[in-house]
Write an enzyme that holds these catalytic residues in place. Structure first.
Site, mmCIF file in Angstrom:
data_model
loop_
_atom_site.group_PDB
_atom_site.id
_atom_site.type_symbol
_atom_site.label_atom_id
_atom_site.label_comp_id
_atom_site.label_asym_id
_atom_site.label_seq_id
_atom_site.Cartn_x
_atom_site.Cartn_y
_atom_site.Cartn_z
ATOM 1 N NE ARG A 40 -4.258 1.964 2.147
ATOM 2 C CZ ARG A 40 -4.447 2.723 3.077
ATOM 3 N NH1 ARG A 40 -3.510 2.637 4.211
ATOM 4 N NH2 ARG A 40 -5.259 3.781 3.057
ATOM 5 C CG HIS A 44 -1.394 5.567 -0.340
ATOM 6 N ND1 HIS A 44 -2.276 5.799 0.833
ATOM 7 C CD2 HIS A 44 -2.517 4.744 -1.101
ATOM 8 C CE1 HIS A 44 -3.273 5.388 0.757
ATOM 9 N NE2 HIS A 44 -3.617 4.748 -0.407
ATOM 10 C CG ASN A 72 -1.049 8.482 3.101
ATOM 11 O OD1 ASN A 72 -1.167 7.451 2.766
ATOM 12 N ND2 ASN A 72 -0.363 9.536 2.469
ATOM 13 C CG HIS A 170 -8.035 -3.795 -1.273
ATOM 14 N ND1 HIS A 170 -9.303 -2.779 -1.717
ATOM 15 C CD2 HIS A 170 -7.035 -3.124 -0.888
ATOM 16 C CE1 HIS A 170 -8.871 -1.716 -1.488
ATOM 17 N NE2 HIS A 170 -7.364 -1.702 -0.964
#
Ligand code: HEM
Ligand SMILES: [Ca+2]
Ligand SMILES: [Ca+2]
Length: 318
Positions: A40, A44, A72, A170
């Site tokens: 992740r 990001h 975040n 996910h």
């Protein structure tokens, strides 16, 4: 961006992937979630100013960190493991491997250690000297509708297949109640739960996230195989057991091209893995800094000081 190469560290740090893998393997013993957290971070990072390590910078006199942007803050995690990796690499090959590349390698090793595909990671990214808090606030959110998510992906050169394939990340990791509790009690002001949420799963989730309860409690993104990288994420969507609204929309938006892609990935894990690898490489190619742009940060949390050249070497001495 054809400038990234899979062979970039072959002579300067030939063991880089092994070192990264070893540290993640060790961290997984204490935290089954850490691989998910690391991939992740790469996502990001890449979606904000490209894959340049900008996400890793801490607040300072000159930096407004991305870490504190809403998507975040109290959510992105794994920074300690990134620092551990950086420390090990500074010992093995000083001032050589960028923090942006560490995130790309860590993403691949995390997927592979969880039973997913492995691939040759394109490398040679350099680290930014700036962060972009404002852009980080605009990272894709769990309550956004499909057109908006598609737009945010297309803005960085990723298409609808990439959106579906990458959402397949996910398949592991956790999410806090606050990211999906809009679906449980009063969905869109209806006074009822999200109708595209399986009722048994709904009861489970209400137990985990009671009204007026602690919204930072976490649950598995994939209720079937929470720590395994597989295609169960997609079969869950078909029985209305996607956790985030943004997950379930991929299957429950009738008539959208995403539905057929979910069906394909459910039926064929090999097809999912193949697409996932293609999309991860595409994501990893989002406007990297290369050549002499940026720097090789010595500490992923801060920009090098004036005594460090753009090659990452220390020029100061007594
Ligand atoms: C489609 C747009 C996406 C949205 C709206 C989204 C949203 C979210 C949210 C809300 C969480 C939970 C955060 C928390 O509760 O603290 C999460 C977790 C996660 N996301 Fe996404 N995400 C998206 C795409 C992606 C992509 C492209 C990847 C990687 C390729 C990814 C990988 C993950 C992973 C592995 C976790 C679990 C992290 C952990 O356990 O620490 N997501 N995502
Ligand atoms: Ca970035
Ligand atoms: Ca899984």
């Amino acid at each position: 961006h054809g400038q990234l190469r899979t062979t970039f560290y072959d002579t300067t740090c030939p063991k880089v992937s092994k070192i990264v893998r070893g540290i993640i393997k060790e961290a997984l013993k204490k935290d089954a979630r850490i691989g998910a957290s690391l991939i992740r971070l790469h996502f990001h990072d890449c979606f904000v100013n490209g894959c340049d390590g900008s996400l890793l910078l801490n607040n300072s006199a000159t930096i407004e960190s991305e870490k504190e942007a809403l998507p975040n803050n109290n959510s992105a995690r794994g920074f300690g493991v990134v620092d551990d990796i950086k420390t090990a690499l500074e010992t093995a090959c000083p001032a050589t491997v960028s923090c942006a590349d560490i995130l790309a390698i860590a993403a691949e090793e995390s997927v592979s250690l969880a039973g997913g595909p492995s691939w040759k990671v394109s490398l040679g990214r350099r680290d930014s000297t700036t962060a972009n808090r404002t852009a980080a606030e605009l990272l894709p959110g769990p309550t956004e509708d499909l057109p908006s998510l598609k737009k945010k992906f297309s803005n960085v050169g990723l298409d609808t297949t990439d959106l579906v394939a990458l959402s397949g990340a996910h398949t592991f990791g956790r999410a806090q109640c606050r990211t999906f509790n809009n679906r449980l009690y009063n969905f869109s002001g209806s006074g009822n739960p999200d109708p595209t949420l399986n009722t048994t799963y709904l009861s489970t989730l209400k137990g985990i996230c009671p009204q007026n309860g602690d919204t930072t409690v976490v649950t598995n993104l994939d209720l079937t195989t929470p720590d395994v990288f597989d295609n169960k994420y997609f079969s869950n969507l078909k029985v209305l057991k996607g956790l985030l609204q943004s997950d379930q929309k991929l299957f429950s938006t009738t008539g959208d091209e995403t539905v057929a892609i979910v069906n394909k990935f459910t039926a064929n894990q090999t097809a999912f893995f193949a697409s996932f690898v293609v999309s991860m490489i595409k994501m990893g190619n989002i406007s990297p800094l290369t050549g002499t742009a940026g720097e090789i940060r010595l500490n992923c949390g801060k920009v090098n000081d004036d005594c460090t050249g753009s090659d990452g070497l220390l020029y100061s001495s007594t």
